[in-house]
Design a protein around this motif. Structure first.
Motif, PDB file in Angstrom:
ATOM      1  N   ASP A 177      59.611  49.356 -11.579  1.00  0.00           N
ATOM      2  CA  ASP A 177      59.034  48.713 -12.791  1.00  0.00           C
ATOM      3  C   ASP A 177      58.165  47.482 -12.507  1.00  0.00           C
ATOM      4  O   ASP A 177      57.095  47.601 -11.931  1.00  0.00           O
ATOM      5  N   GLY A 178      58.633  46.278 -12.853  1.00  0.00           N
ATOM      6  CA  GLY A 178      57.756  45.116 -12.760  1.00  0.00           C
ATOM      7  C   GLY A 178      57.666  44.462 -11.392  1.00  0.00           C
ATOM      8  O   GLY A 178      57.051  43.391 -11.247  1.00  0.00           O
ATOM      9  N   GLU A 274      63.973  29.819 -14.405  1.00  0.00           N
ATOM     10  CA  GLU A 274      64.949  30.730 -14.998  1.00  0.00           C
ATOM     11  C   GLU A 274      65.887  31.324 -13.960  1.00  0.00           C
ATOM     12  O   GLU A 274      67.070  31.528 -14.224  1.00  0.00           O
ATOM     13  N   LEU A 275      65.356  31.579 -12.771  1.00  0.00           N
ATOM     14  CA  LEU A 275      66.179  32.174 -11.707  1.00  0.00           C
ATOM     15  C   LEU A 275      66.967  31.114 -10.943  1.00  0.00           C
ATOM     16  O   LEU A 275      67.818  31.445 -10.126  1.00  0.00           O
ATOM     17  N   ALA A 344      65.381  36.309  -5.139  1.00  0.00           N
ATOM     18  CA  ALA A 344      66.148  36.092  -6.372  1.00  0.00           C
ATOM     19  C   ALA A 344      65.696  37.033  -7.487  1.00  0.00           C
ATOM     20  O   ALA A 344      66.523  37.580  -8.234  1.00  0.00           O
ATOM     21  N   GLY A 345      64.392  37.251  -7.596  1.00  0.00           N
ATOM     22  CA  GLY A 345      63.856  38.167  -8.612  1.00  0.00           C
ATOM     23  C   GLY A 345      64.342  39.587  -8.344  1.00  0.00           C
ATOM     24  O   GLY A 345      64.742  40.314  -9.265  1.00  0.00           O
ATOM     25  N   ALA A 346      64.317  39.985  -7.076  1.00  0.00           N
ATOM     26  CA  ALA A 346      64.752  41.336  -6.709  1.00  0.00           C
ATOM     27  C   ALA A 346      66.221  41.534  -7.095  1.00  0.00           C
ATOM     28  O   ALA A 346      66.600  42.588  -7.608  1.00  0.00           O
ATOM     29  N   GLU A 347      67.023  40.510  -6.860  1.00  0.00           N
ATOM     30  CA  GLU A 347      68.450  40.591  -7.205  1.00  0.00           C
ATOM     31  C   GLU A 347      68.644  40.687  -8.717  1.00  0.00           C
ATOM     32  O   GLU A 347      69.374  41.519  -9.227  1.00  0.00           O
ATOM     33  N   GLN A 348      67.927  39.814  -9.413  1.00  0.00           N
ATOM     34  CA  GLN A 348      68.069  39.734 -10.869  1.00  0.00           C
ATOM     35  C   GLN A 348      67.623  41.025 -11.558  1.00  0.00           C
ATOM     36  O   GLN A 348      68.254  41.478 -12.506  1.00  0.00           O
ATOM     37  N   PHE A 349      66.522  41.591 -11.076  1.00  0.00           N
ATOM     38  CA  PHE A 349      65.936  42.736 -11.788  1.00  0.00           C
ATOM     39  C   PHE A 349      66.205  44.077 -11.099  1.00  0.00           C
ATOM     40  O   PHE A 349      65.694  45.110 -11.529  1.00  0.00           O
ATOM     41  N   GLY A 350      66.990  44.033 -10.013  1.00  0.00           N
ATOM     42  CA  GLY A 350      67.398  45.280  -9.371  1.00  0.00           C
ATOM     43  C   GLY A 350      66.305  45.975  -8.588  1.00  0.00           C
ATOM     44  O   GLY A 350      66.186  47.196  -8.631  1.00  0.00           O
TER      45      GLY A 350
END
Ligand code: NDP
Length: 482
Positions: A177-178, A274-275, A344-350
């Motif tokens: 996705d994003g 945010e993260l 951190a983004g990869a963790e948060q958004f899978g």
């Protein structure tokens, strides 16, 4: 249906990307633009491209071979949504809609979710390198499904920039996705930090040694032969060497000192907040541009006191070398922070983001291309679960070497009254990270005092609260029971 790929949106980015695609063997490119005049101009100017052109969405979609693949390069936001809905109304399950504009990754996630029930693949794709990159080879960061990348990947590999070291195309499936637009966003954030650090180095050398912009250009050209070798250092030298035709002055002296921004730096910082990722170098770079663009405040503050005397370095050559080391150390911190945000983004958004692959696809085509990125790729190849770039052996050694000069430069700048927000904050981050004990303990005490937010102890497990407004004994409690 003869085209294997289509481009919607033929302003500068879209037309250059379409020409790039058309110049590669095996591609037949369908083109469409809302206003047909743009399409007609492109066809007249570039007959060699052999474009299959249409003046309606129906004809455009009919000109695409299945699975249909179309890249949207229109104004980000409403324009993108408008084109997606036109294409989605005509595409079939298995077809692929790619958004190559500068979308916010939250929009990309929403768009993919909206399209999922239709069976149409949606790919948010970061494209870096500006109009030149779009034409000659950009760095490409596609997200979306793995299945869509099977069709799209081979096409993108033909048009991407190629790394000078090994000729590998600068494109990889970043994640679902994003992920692609997220990584593009962080790329831009790092770009802000890198530019600010270079600008601070220039300012320090100019103020500390009195060298002219042209002389400083030679210093940057020299630096570009070493570990700082990068596109941004190279163009800095070019900008500093430029003379204004009208006044005969260095161009940099006639350019208004108020930096603009298109917003991706701010997005990087907003998401980092945010993260909970301290991207202090990027944040300071964004804020430095904001500060520069406040002429009323700057004019009102212009007579506030600073050091009494103009400072001059005792030994210009030694100082220049110290600035170079401070720049390199600060740059390592900025990239370390940027990769922290990606992790951190990869963790948060899978997202399953391969950090080393990201460093590799930034080696050519994009604005932050640099020799240094090979070192980042190596660091993640050696240790894929590296907790911070700055502790990888190569970067640790580099910072160990640069640290004394870095401190000296930041201290000197403070005493001389020269603003170095990115140099200084990078050093503060470094010192914070390596500190055996932080005053965060006191913050926890304060939080417990006014808000009963509780704290943990160094000597035993559990969560504690002091009865501050009672007899000040300590009780064991549940976390944040208030
Ligand atoms: P613009 O961002 O200026 O957008 C103009 C294009 O969008 C035109 O083709 C216009 O069509 C089309 N458009 C706008 N609204 C609509 C709509 N509602 N329906 C259909 N088409 C619409 O073009 P650029 O080429 O500068 O940039 C394209 C994308 O690439 C943007 O998302 C931008 O952010 C990104 N970009 C990326 C860069 C990079 O380095 N990666 C650099 C520059 C841009 P019409 O001709 O009919 O008005």
């Amino acid at each position: 249906a003869t085209a294997n790929i289509g481009v919607v949106g033929l302003a500068v980015m879209g037309s250059n990307l379409a020409r790039n695609l058309a110049s590669r063997e095996g591609n037949t490119v369908a083109v469409f633009n809302r206003s047909p005049e743009r399409t007609r101009t492109l066809l007249v100017d570039h007959p060699e491209a052999g474009f299959v052109s249409s003046e309606s969405y129906d004809d455009f979609v009919a000109s695409l071979a299945k699975p249909r693949t179309a890249i949207i390069m229109v104004q980000a936001g409403k324009g993108t949504d408008a084109v997606i809905s036109e294409l989605a109304a005509r595409f079939e399950p298995g077809d692929i809609i790619v958004d190559g504009g500068n979308a916010n990754f939250h929009d990309t996630i929403r768009r993919e979710n909206d399209l999922k029930p239709t069976g149409i693949h949606f790919v948010g794709m970061g494209v870096s390198g500006g109009e030149e990159g779009a034409l000659n080879g950009p760095s490409i960061m596609p997200g979306g499904t793995a299945a869509s990348y099977e069709t799209l990947g081979p096409i993108l590999k033909t048009i991407a920039a190629r790394a000078p070291e090994d000729g590998e195309p600068c494109v990889t499936h970043v994640g679902t996705d994003g992920a692609g637009h997220f990584v593009k966003m962080v790329h831009n954030g790092i770009e802000y930090a890198d530019m600010q650090l270079i600008a601070e180095a220039y300012d320090l050398i100019r103020q500390g040694t009195g060298k002219t912009p042209a002389e400083i250009a030679d210093i940057f050209t020299e630096w570009n032969t070493g570990e700082l070798e990068s596109y941004l250092i190279e163009i800095t030298a070019e900008v500093l060497r430029q003379v204004d035709a009208e006044t005969g002055k260095p161009l940099v002296d006639v350019i208004l000192d108020q930096a603009g921004a298109k917003g991706t730096g701010a997005w990087t910082v907003q998401n980092a907040l945010e993260l909970g990722v301290p991207v202090s170098g990027i944040a300071e770079a964004v804020f430095a541009r904001s500060l520069s663009s406040k002429p009323a405040q700057r004019a009102a503050a212009a007579d506030l006191p600073g050091p009494a005397q103009q400072w001059q370095a005792d030994d210009a050559d030694a100082f220049i070398e110290e600035v170079r080391q401070a720049l390199y150390s600060s740059k390592i911190i900025a990239y370390s922070q940027g990769f922290d945000e990606i992790i951190a983004g990869a963790e948060q958004f899978g997202w399953d983001v391969q950090k080393g692959e990201i460093a590799k696809i930034w080696r050519a085509g994009c604005i932050i291309r640099a020799r240094f990125l090979n070192r980042i790729a190596d660091a993640y190849a050696e240790d894929p679960s590296l907790v911070a770039l700055v502790v990888a052996p190569y970067f640790r050694n580099a910072v160990v070497e640069g640290e004394p000069a870095w401190r000296k430069v930041v201290a000197t700048a403070a005493l001389a009254g020269i603003p170095t927000p990115a140099f200084s904050s990078s050093l503060a981050y470094y010192d914070g990270l390596r500190a055996p004990r932080l005053p965060a303990a006191l913050i926890q005490g304060q939080r417990d005092f006014f808000g009963a937010h509780t704290y943990k102890r160094v000597d035993k497990d559990g969560v504690f609260h002091t009865l501050w407004s009672g007899d000040r004994t300590e009780i064991e409690t549940e976390p944040s029971w208030h």
